[in-house]
Write a protein that holds these residues in place. Structure first.
Motif, PDB file in Angstrom:
ATOM      1  N   GLN A 142     106.262  41.552  26.023  1.00  0.00           N
ATOM      2  CA  GLN A 142     107.705  41.819  26.482  1.00  0.00           C
ATOM      3  C   GLN A 142     107.996  42.743  27.617  1.00  0.00           C
ATOM      4  O   GLN A 142     107.330  43.900  27.488  1.00  0.00           O
ATOM      5  CB  GLN A 142     108.337  42.328  25.106  1.00  0.00           C
ATOM      6  N   GLY A 191     119.162  46.248  22.650  1.00  0.00           N
ATOM      7  CA  GLY A 191     117.955  45.444  23.227  1.00  0.00           C
ATOM      8  C   GLY A 191     117.543  45.507  24.792  1.00  0.00           C
ATOM      9  O   GLY A 191     116.824  45.064  25.374  1.00  0.00           O
ATOM     10  N   LYS A 227     117.859  50.561  26.982  1.00  0.00           N
ATOM     11  CA  LYS A 227     118.469  51.934  27.130  1.00  0.00           C
ATOM     12  C   LYS A 227     117.643  53.140  26.614  1.00  0.00           C
ATOM     13  O   LYS A 227     117.114  54.064  27.255  1.00  0.00           O
ATOM     14  CB  LYS A 227     119.617  51.988  26.494  1.00  0.00           C
ATOM     15  N   THR A 269     114.541  52.815  25.597  1.00  0.00           N
ATOM     16  CA  THR A 269     113.243  52.753  26.305  1.00  0.00           C
ATOM     17  C   THR A 269     113.100  53.778  27.391  1.00  0.00           C
ATOM     18  O   THR A 269     112.237  54.462  27.797  1.00  0.00           O
ATOM     19  CB  THR A 269     112.837  51.415  26.230  1.00  0.00           C
ATOM     20  N   GLN A 280     119.231  58.590  18.967  1.00  0.00           N
ATOM     21  CA  GLN A 280     120.276  57.574  18.355  1.00  0.00           C
ATOM     22  C   GLN A 280     120.241  57.524  17.084  1.00  0.00           C
ATOM     23  O   GLN A 280     121.165  57.414  16.408  1.00  0.00           O
ATOM     24  CB  GLN A 280     119.470  56.114  18.938  1.00  0.00           C
ATOM     25  N   HIS A 294     127.646  52.688  23.403  1.00  0.00           N
ATOM     26  CA  HIS A 294     128.258  51.595  23.238  1.00  0.00           C
ATOM     27  C   HIS A 294     129.874  51.671  23.254  1.00  0.00           C
ATOM     28  O   HIS A 294     130.540  50.575  23.372  1.00  0.00           O
ATOM     29  CB  HIS A 294     127.725  50.662  21.785  1.00  0.00           C
TER      30      HIS A 294
HETATM   31  N1  LIG Z   1     107.873  50.539  20.239  1.00  0.00           N
HETATM   32  C1  LIG Z   1     108.097  49.431  20.620  1.00  0.00           C
HETATM   33  N2  LIG Z   1     107.254  48.449  20.361  1.00  0.00           N
HETATM   34  C2  LIG Z   1     107.669  47.214  20.799  1.00  0.00           C
HETATM   35  N3  LIG Z   1     108.979  46.696  21.221  1.00  0.00           N
HETATM   36  C3  LIG Z   1     109.779  47.841  21.344  1.00  0.00           C
HETATM   37  C4  LIG Z   1     109.527  49.164  21.290  1.00  0.00           C
HETATM   38  N4  LIG Z   1     110.618  49.865  21.533  1.00  0.00           N
HETATM   39  C5  LIG Z   1     111.698  48.864  21.950  1.00  0.00           C
HETATM   40  N5  LIG Z   1     111.050  47.747  21.920  1.00  0.00           N
HETATM   41  C6  LIG Z   1     111.736  46.349  22.413  1.00  0.00           C
HETATM   42  O1  LIG Z   1     112.046  46.731  23.798  1.00  0.00           O
HETATM   43  C7  LIG Z   1     113.494  46.256  24.066  1.00  0.00           C
HETATM   44  C8  LIG Z   1     114.461  47.331  24.357  1.00  0.00           C
HETATM   45  O2  LIG Z   1     114.584  48.234  23.311  1.00  0.00           O
HETATM   46  P1  LIG Z   1     115.530  49.623  23.279  1.00  0.00           P
HETATM   47  O3  LIG Z   1     115.520  50.193  21.996  1.00  0.00           O
HETATM   48  O4  LIG Z   1     115.136  50.409  24.385  1.00  0.00           O
HETATM   49  O5  LIG Z   1     116.962  48.955  23.718  1.00  0.00           O
HETATM   50  P2  LIG Z   1     118.388  49.551  23.707  1.00  0.00           P
HETATM   51  O6  LIG Z   1     119.172  49.203  24.746  1.00  0.00           O
HETATM   52  O7  LIG Z   1     118.182  51.113  23.328  1.00  0.00           O
HETATM   53  O8  LIG Z   1     119.230  48.977  22.439  1.00  0.00           O
HETATM   54  P3  LIG Z   1     120.232  49.405  21.422  1.00  0.00           P
HETATM   55  O9  LIG Z   1     121.485  49.232  22.050  1.00  0.00           O
HETATM   56  O10 LIG Z   1     120.215  48.435  20.343  1.00  0.00           O
HETATM   57  O11 LIG Z   1     119.849  50.919  20.795  1.00  0.00           O
HETATM   58  C9  LIG Z   1     114.093  45.619  22.705  1.00  0.00           C
HETATM   59  O12 LIG Z   1     113.493  44.190  22.612  1.00  0.00           O
HETATM   60  C10 LIG Z   1     112.927  46.294  21.609  1.00  0.00           C
HETATM   61  O13 LIG Z   1     112.943  45.069  20.465  1.00  0.00           O
END
Ligand SMILES: Nc1ncnc2c1ncn2[C@@H]1O[C@H](COP(=O)(O)OP(=O)(O)OP(=O)(O)O)[C@@H](O)[C@H]1O
Ligand SMILES: [Mg+2]
Length: 256
Positions: free
Chosen positions: A30, A53, A56, A58, A100, A208
């Motif tokens: 992914q 997802g 952000k 990440t 978060q 958000h």
């Molecule tokens: N450690 C991990 N292992 C596998 N997949 C991950 C991991 N961390 C994040 N993901 C995936 O990477 C994508 C981005 O996740 P992330 O947490 O960065 O999103 P976000 O924008 O912070 O979302 P939210 O608004 O829900 O906090 C998602 O599909 C998540 O499931």
């Protein structure tokens, strides 16, 4: 208040306090971030928004050193390449964040939580004096001796911000800091962010509460499925067809 010196300049252009350049992150098959580049400036609040997802957190983890990007991806703080450094070295260079999911030391008092961060940073100011000054700035002096586990979420968000500020950061990354705050707390929080930025600190804000982001950010970056789909002023981003499409059906952005 911590403050940064005026931004260094490369030619006539100020060097952004943060530069993210071509960052890609994969989890298995992914693609969580795809070739993302953005900047944040000292003394300004820069927004990072996107649906659940989108990537952000990440990106925050990549900036702070909790995750590594692809080989070509680069993160620079105040012009220094910090891509390969561990999180504590980045902290010493002036990077701080909130999480978060709140990550306070639950059995320590509010003062102890903030003083500990000041002590780790090792500034001239005595840690308890630093904590008192920050509690005053945040308007939560009454919580000084309360254990973190007994502080309601809305105010615990302020304590976490205080802990980040105790390290005298050049840039602070805030991951959904208004989550758990009521409307009045969010109004107060908005003023605080503006005050912190006015004192010279750069802020990168994931939130958000799009109204909050629109109100305080000079530039907003929008992520969707790991891609940076827009970057611009609040007015530009609000009217961007790709942003409206990304948020359609989520009720998070005013698409009217
Ligand atoms: N450690 C991990 N292992 C596998 N997949 C991950 C991991 N961390 C994040 N993901 C995936 O990477 C994508 C981005 O996740 P992330 O947490 O960065 O999103 P976000 O924008 O912070 O979302 P939210 O608004 O829900 O906090 C998602 O599909 C998540 O499931
Ligand atoms: Mg997140």
């Amino acid at each position: 208040m911590p403050s940064t010196s005026s931004p260094r300049t490369a030619g006539s252009r100020p060097v952004p306090v943060l530069e993210v350049d071509g960052v890609t992150v994969r989890f298995g098959g992914q693609l969580a971030l795809s070739n993302v580049s953005l900047t944040a400036a000292s003394g300004e609040i820069t927004g990072l928004i996107g649906p659940n997802g989108a990537g952000k957190t990440t990106l925050f983890n990549t900036i702070t050193g909790l995750g590594a990007p692809n080989a070509r991806g680069r993160v620079r703080l105040d012009g220094t390449d910090i891509t390969g450094l561990p999180p504590h070295r980045r902290g010493r260079l002036g990077l701080a964040r909130t999480f978060q999911q709140l990550q306070l030391f639950s059995t320590l008092t509010v003062t102890e939580n903030i003083a500990l961060a000041a002590k780790r940073k090792g500034t001239d100011e005595r840690p308890t004096e630093c904590a008192a000054r920050i509690l005053d700035l945040l308007g939560i002096t009454h919580l000084a001796d309360v254990r973190a586990q007994n502080v309601p979420t809305g105010q615990a968000r302020l304590v976490e911000l205080g802990r980040a500020l105790a390290t005298q950061p050049k840039l602070v990354l805030l991951d959904e800091p208004a989550s758990g705050q009521d409307q009045q707390e969010t109004e107060h929080f908005k003023d605080l962010l503006q005050q912190i930025a006015a004192d010279g600190t750069g802020i990168l804000l994931v939130e958000h509460d799009v109204q909050l982001v629109m109100a305080v950010c000079s530039t907003i970056n929008v992520l969707d499925f790991g891609q940076l789909i827009a970057s611009g002023t609040p007015a530009e981003v609000r009217n961007d067809p790709a942003v409206i499409a990304a948020y359609l059906g989520t009720e998070e952005i005013d698409v009217a």
